[in-house]
Design a protein around this motif. Structure first.
Motif: not given
Length: 129
Positions: A55-61, A92-98, A100-110
């Motif tokens: 989903g993150f990949i598709k959103s950035c694409q 660092d590119s527009a895609f990799s930054s996108c 990274a921002r999307a992944l930062s919104t995910a929930s991770f296990p502590a």
């Protein structure tokens, strides 16, 4: 002697990986990923984040014109509050930054209680074909 002791403590403290080089942070994450004692946490990470990656990949694409399949590495720290911090991508590119921002919104296990540090090193190698 006091100076040497401080440097040694900083280098041996897992919570300060974000201050290391990109390569050292990547290696620290890979070392944990392959450590037998870390396998239960690694499995929890994959089940929590893995299904969201497409989903993150598709959103950035959809938002960034990509003419070449992106290839990048990502390093970050998973905090005790189960969030990403100190996210860095190379190259660092527009895609990799996108991504990274999307992944930062995910929930991770502590990070597991057995991990003695403020944050857990995390890495992803993104190689599309």
């Amino acid at each position: 002697m006091k100076r040497l002791l401080i440097v040694t403590l900083l280098l041996s403290c897992p919570g300060v990986f974000a201050q290391g080089s990109f390569e050292s942070r990547l290696q620290a994450a890979h070392d944990l990923e392959t450590s037998p004692g870390e396998q239960p946490y690694q499995a929890a990470l994959k089940s929590a984040v893995g299904p969201k990656i497409n989903g993150f990949i598709k959103s950035c694409q959809q938002t960034i014109a990509v003419t070449v399949a992106p290839q990048f590495d990502l390093v970050a720290d998973i905090t005790r509050a189960a969030t990403l911090a100190h996210v860095e991508v190379r190259p660092d590119s527009a895609f990799s930054s996108c991504f990274a921002r999307a992944l930062s919104t995910a929930s991770f296990p502590a990070p597991p209680d057995s991990f003695h540090g403020d944050s857990y090193p995390f890495a992803m190698e993104m190689h599309f074909h």
